[in-house]
Design a protein around this motif. Structure first.
Motif, short mmCIF file in Angstrom:
data_model
loop_
_atom_site.label_atom_id
_atom_site.label_comp_id
_atom_site.label_asym_id
_atom_site.label_seq_id
_atom_site.Cartn_x
_atom_site.Cartn_y
_atom_site.Cartn_z
N GLY A 1 0.86 -1.23 -0.04
CA GLY A 1 0.05 0.08 -0.07
C GLY A 1 0.72 1.41 -0.10
N MET A 2 1.89 1.15 0.73
CA MET A 2 2.85 2.42 0.76
C MET A 2 3.46 2.60 -0.59
SD MET A 2 4.44 1.88 4.71
CE MET A 2 5.62 3.03 4.42
N TYR B 1 2.21 9.12 -6.09
CA TYR B 1 2.44 10.64 -5.79
C TYR B 1 3.79 10.92 -6.74
CZ TYR B 1 4.21 14.31 -2.98
OH TYR B 1 4.55 15.63 -2.53
N MET B 2 4.75 10.14 -6.87
CA MET B 2 6.11 10.59 -7.83
C MET B 2 5.36 10.93 -9.17
SD MET B 2 8.79 8.23 -6.23
CE MET B 2 10.20 8.54 -7.56
N ILE B 3 4.52 10.12 -9.51
CA ILE B 3 4.10 10.27 -11.04
C ILE B 3 3.20 11.61 -11.18
CG2 ILE B 3 2.58 9.30 -12.80
CD1 ILE B 3 3.39 6.52 -12.04
N ASN B 4 2.33 11.68 -10.05
CA ASN B 4 1.54 12.67 -10.24
C ASN B 4 2.28 14.23 -10.21
OD1 ASN B 4 -0.70 11.24 -10.32
ND2 ASN B 4 -1.17 11.26 -8.23
N ILE C 1 -6.10 -2.32 -1.90
CA ILE C 1 -4.90 -1.58 -1.48
C ILE C 1 -4.23 -0.38 -2.49
CG2 ILE C 1 -2.49 -1.63 -0.69
CD1 ILE C 1 -3.39 -4.10 1.08
N GLY C 2 -4.34 -0.91 -3.66
CA GLY C 2 -3.81 -0.42 -4.72
C GLY C 2 -4.81 0.96 -4.98
N PHE C 3 -5.95 0.72 -4.97
CA PHE C 3 -7.22 1.48 -5.16
C PHE C 3 -7.05 2.85 -4.08
CE2 PHE C 3 -11.00 3.40 -3.89
CZ PHE C 3 -11.51 4.15 -5.24
N ILE C 4 -6.71 2.18 -2.79
CA ILE C 4 -6.73 3.27 -1.69
C ILE C 4 -5.30 4.15 -1.86
CG2 ILE C 4 -6.31 3.27 0.87
CD1 ILE C 4 -8.15 0.86 1.11
N SER D 1 -2.60 9.01 -2.98
CA SER D 1 -1.63 10.00 -3.54
C SER D 1 -2.16 10.89 -4.69
CB SER D 1 -0.70 9.04 -4.20
OG SER D 1 -1.44 8.38 -5.46
N GLY D 2 -3.45 10.79 -5.26
CA GLY D 2 -4.05 11.70 -6.16
C GLY D 2 -4.88 12.68 -5.77
#
Length: 343
Positions: free
Chosen positions: A233-234, A241-244, A317-320, A325-326
């Protein structure tokens, strides 16, 4: 969907790294989970093969089955509560073959038994895993607490306790070995569990948790699995976050031309879903292959249902993680983002 796929194709390396990380973590999680399930089954298949029901143990035993004692009078009392009750005793011990080689076993004696083999005096039924140690049907084995030998009648599958093969024995022989006519446990199958004063009640899973070796082993392995889910999840959150951050200017331009924030979120979710599903499909396939090629003595058990459930957890977890991050996407101001520039 189209915009999300174009973004993936444009930045293949970036998303390939994310997919590889998800694949490795999910594969490791499934393998450890398979080992945990395998060890659990190897530790207590004797109990796991029973139908759902309730175990009764003497209250003074304080949850330790080997200190519990049900005498004849108590057994009659329990039988008045349920006609389907089974009594059993379990004691760790050993048998010695004709070559004077000793083998650790878990002796099990039963009464009113509908689930385990019925044994005649002087007979013995063993878990099939002990055949690997050279014991065959018809062999005579001895025990230091008996003055006569026991004959191996047959073998049964998936009957182990505390990682030792179970040895089903007649109660008369069990009584001579351990100098007691009492049973340790009563088991009543079914969902209804009648209350009896002076006795603690345990479901199948609760009874397994009273076994120190079982609970400690499963707790350690399950904690590793939980930490792997947390780490995944982290990683989802950090990567997106880095991509955004790198696409702040792009998001600003898209917002300036009228693209809604909800659509930008949907694009990110689609990207997460595509990458994660591909990685998980590979993980499930390889984990099932691992179960096939594992050595026969290696306790590994991972069903398709278990793997599918873990895959669903990874998707959640991926969705959360990606959504958390978005959040910065919703805060992007078009002009400010354009003025800052971006990569």
């Amino acid at each position: 969907m189209k915009m999300a796929w174009q973004e993936i194709m444009k930045s293949k390396t970036r998303y390939l790294i994310l997919g590889a990380i998800i694949f490795l973590i999910s594969l490791l999680t499934m393998i450890i989970s398979g080992l945990a399930n395998g060890l659990s089954y190897d530790n207590a298949s004797l109990i796991k093969e029973l139908p759902a029901g309730t175990f009764y143990m003497e209250e003074e035993a304080e949850g330790q089955y080997n200190f519990s004692s049900l005498d004849g009078e108590t057994m009659e009392e329990v039988e008045t509560v349920s006609s389907e009750v089974m009594f059993l005793s379990i004691q760790m011990g050993e048998i010695e073959d004709a070559d004077e080689k000793r083998h650790s076993v878990a002796f099990v004696s039963t009464a009113n038994n509908d689930y385990f083999p019925s044994i005649e005096t002087g007979g013995l039924v063993l878990d099939a895993s002990i055949m690997e140690e050279g014991i065959t049907a018809g062999d005579g084995v001895t025990n230091g607490m008996l003055d006569h030998s026991l004959t191996v009648d047959e073998f049964v599958e998936h009957q182990k306790f505390s990682h030792a093969p179970v040895a089903f024995i007649n109660h008369d022989d069990f009584q001579r070995m351990y100098s007691t006519d009492d049973f340790q446990l009563a088991f009543i199958p079914g969902d209804e569990a009648p209350h009896m004063d002076g006795y603690n009640q345990f479901t199948n899973d609760e009874f397994l948790d009273t076994l120190p070796s079982y609970s400690a082993e499963q707790l350690s392995l399950n904690m590793i699995v939980v930490f792997l889910f947390v780490i995944s999840g982290m990683l989802f959150g950090i990567f997106f976050y880095m991509i955004n951050v790198q696409k702040i200017a792009t998001y600003g331009i898209l917002k300036a031309v009228g693209v809604k924030t909800s659509k930008l979120f949907k694009m990110m979710w689609v990207q997460m879903f595509i990458i994660t599903v591909i990685a998980l499909l590979l993980s499930v396939a390889i984990s099932q292959l691992v179960g096939i090629v594992m050595p026969e003595g290696m306790p590994f058990l991972l069903t398709i249902d278990s793997a599918s459930m873990m895959s669903l957890v990874f998707l959640v977890i991926g969705f959360i993680g990606s959504t958390a991050s978005g959040i910065q996407i919703s805060k992007v101001e078009p002009m400010q983002a354009i003025n800052q520039g971006g990569i």
